[in-house]
Design an enzyme around this catalytic site. Structure first.
Site, PDB file in Angstrom:
ATOM      1  N   CYS A   1       0.798  -1.220   0.000  1.00 61.09           N
ATOM      2  CA  CYS A   1       0.000   0.000   0.000  1.00 61.09           C
ATOM      3  C   CYS A   1       0.842   1.286   0.000  1.00 61.09           C
ATOM      4  O   CYS A   1       1.389   1.673  -1.009  1.00 61.09           O
ATOM      5  CB  CYS A   1      -0.963  -0.047   1.171  1.00 61.09           C
ATOM      6  SG  CYS A   1      -2.401   0.993   0.975  1.00 61.09           S
TER       7      CYS A   1
ATOM      8  N   ARG B   1     -12.922   6.035  -0.550  1.00 62.46           N
ATOM      9  CA  ARG B   1     -11.907   5.191   0.089  1.00 62.46           C
ATOM     10  C   ARG B   1     -12.181   3.739  -0.317  1.00 62.46           C
ATOM     11  O   ARG B   1     -13.331   3.294  -0.286  1.00 62.46           O
ATOM     12  CB  ARG B   1     -11.950   5.345   1.600  1.00 62.46           C
ATOM     13  CG  ARG B   1     -10.599   5.242   2.145  1.00 62.46           C
ATOM     14  CD  ARG B   1     -10.329   5.570   3.556  1.00 62.46           C
ATOM     15  NE  ARG B   1      -9.034   4.996   3.826  1.00 62.46           N
ATOM     16  CZ  ARG B   1      -7.868   5.598   3.530  1.00 62.46           C
ATOM     17  NH1 ARG B   1      -7.861   6.802   3.028  1.00 62.46           N
ATOM     18  NH2 ARG B   1      -6.718   4.987   3.779  1.00 62.46           N
TER      19      ARG B   1
ATOM     20  N   HIS C   1      -3.349  -5.667   2.759  1.00 63.08           N
ATOM     21  CA  HIS C   1      -3.025  -5.706   4.199  1.00 63.08           C
ATOM     22  C   HIS C   1      -3.577  -7.003   4.778  1.00 63.08           C
ATOM     23  O   HIS C   1      -4.059  -7.867   4.070  1.00 63.08           O
ATOM     24  CB  HIS C   1      -3.691  -4.526   4.896  1.00 63.08           C
ATOM     25  CG  HIS C   1      -3.156  -3.193   4.509  1.00 63.08           C
ATOM     26  ND1 HIS C   1      -1.933  -2.740   4.937  1.00 63.08           N
ATOM     27  CD2 HIS C   1      -3.693  -2.188   3.752  1.00 63.08           C
ATOM     28  CE1 HIS C   1      -1.744  -1.517   4.447  1.00 63.08           C
ATOM     29  NE2 HIS C   1      -2.793  -1.169   3.736  1.00 63.08           N
TER      30      HIS C   1
HETATM   31  N1  GLN Z   1      -2.230   6.799   2.611  1.00 60.66           N
HETATM   32  C1  GLN Z   1      -2.382   5.982   1.463  1.00 60.66           C
HETATM   33  C2  GLN Z   1      -3.800   5.948   0.918  1.00 60.66           C
HETATM   34  O1  GLN Z   1      -4.658   6.286   1.554  1.00 60.66           O
HETATM   35  C3  GLN Z   1      -1.940   4.560   1.807  1.00 60.66           C
HETATM   36  C4  GLN Z   1      -2.811   3.919   2.835  1.00 60.66           C
HETATM   37  C5  GLN Z   1      -2.218   2.620   3.399  1.00 60.66           C
HETATM   38  O2  GLN Z   1      -1.018   2.356   3.380  1.00 60.66           O
HETATM   39  N2  GLN Z   1      -3.071   1.772   3.933  1.00 60.66           N
HETATM   40  O3  GLN Z   1      -4.030   5.530  -0.147  1.00 60.66           O
END
Ligand code: GLN
Length: 249
Positions: free
Chosen positions: A97, A131, A199
């Site tokens: 990520c 998101r 993740h």
């Molecule tokens: N901050 C980045 C996003 O929102 C990565 C998020 C993360 O590593 N989970 O896309």
């Protein structure tokens, strides 16, 4: 495995500044599956002001926009040159990520700030209003030639990543958003870099991918021809199949 004593060095990059949603569990999975095979493994930690110990496997997790900005603003040219050399020497990298985004050219964050990337991966990322959160199932790229092709994970990102021509995807989305929720690709492959939005942590419930990373790093260090022995993965695949069944995939 033949009687050659195998030892591997694993470096966990930015363990304090960037590691979210259980990402550190990936380092544990690599460590345990080495130790269960009598492979000597040393874990090194390298955060913002630390040097990087030359290793066989590099792990770098995810992070909030702010943490990515801090890492990007404090990334020395010396460290960048070192990582570029390690990538070109086919060292194995697992990027999750936020680190995947930072290895690219840039990341436009949710405040429209341009966070400079390391430019090692020919990808760019821009934050979206939506998101991208939830369980995921990814069909991995046949290039990885994994015995069990699907991996299960969890994603939580606002960044939409777009791949350049020189980059192959890590896989294709069966469930979830993946790189951008548009082109059904997920993650990126370049040399021995495996980058993705998964993740969870990713590796404990996808032992086939953990073993791929261990095998590649042994090959890179000792040459080909050393096969690692199979482990009893009853528990791991019980978790894996429970998720696939629950997600009706
Ligand atoms: N901050 C980045 C996003 O929102 C990565 C998020 C993360 O590593 N989970 O896309």
């Amino acid at each position: 495995m033949n009687d050659k004593k195998i030892s591997l060095d694993i470096t966990f990059l930015f363990p304090n500044t960037m590691s979210t949603y259980g990402d550190s569990g990936n380092v544990l999975a690599l460590q345990k599956r080495c130790e269960w095979r009598d492979i000597e493994v040393k874990i090194h930690y390298s955060d913002i002001y630390d040097s990087i110990y030359p290793s066989n496997i590099y792990f770098w997790g995810g992070g909030q926009d702010k943490a990515q900005e801090v890492v990007s603003n404090n990334f020395s040219q010396k460290k960048l040159d070192f990582l570029i050399k390690e990538v070109e020497n086919n060292k194995v990298f697992l990027l999750i990520c936020g680190s995947y985004q930072l290895m690219g050219k840039y990341y436009i964050d949710s405040n429209n700030n341009k966070i400079e990337g390391l430019g090692i991966l020919d990808v760019y990322t821009q934050s979206s209003k939506k998101r991208m959160i939830g369980n995921t199932v990814i069909e991995t790229n046949t290039k990885l030639n994994l015995e069990i092709k699907k991996i299960v994970g969890f994603e939580n990102h606002s960044g939409q990543t777009f791949l350049g021509k020189s980059i192959e995807p890590f896989g294709y989305v069966k469930l979830g958003f993946g790189n951008n929720g548009l082109d059904k690709t997920e993650g990126a492959l370049y040399k021995n870099i495996i980058a993705c939005y998964q993740h969870g942590p990713l590796l404990p419930k996808n032992p086939q991918l953990t073993d791929y990373i261990i095998t590649k790093s042994i090959e890179n260090r000792y040459g080909s021809g050393i096969n690692i022995n199979k482990l009893d993965d009853t528990l791991e695949y019980a978790a894996y199949n429970a998720i696939l069944n629950r997600l009706k995939i």
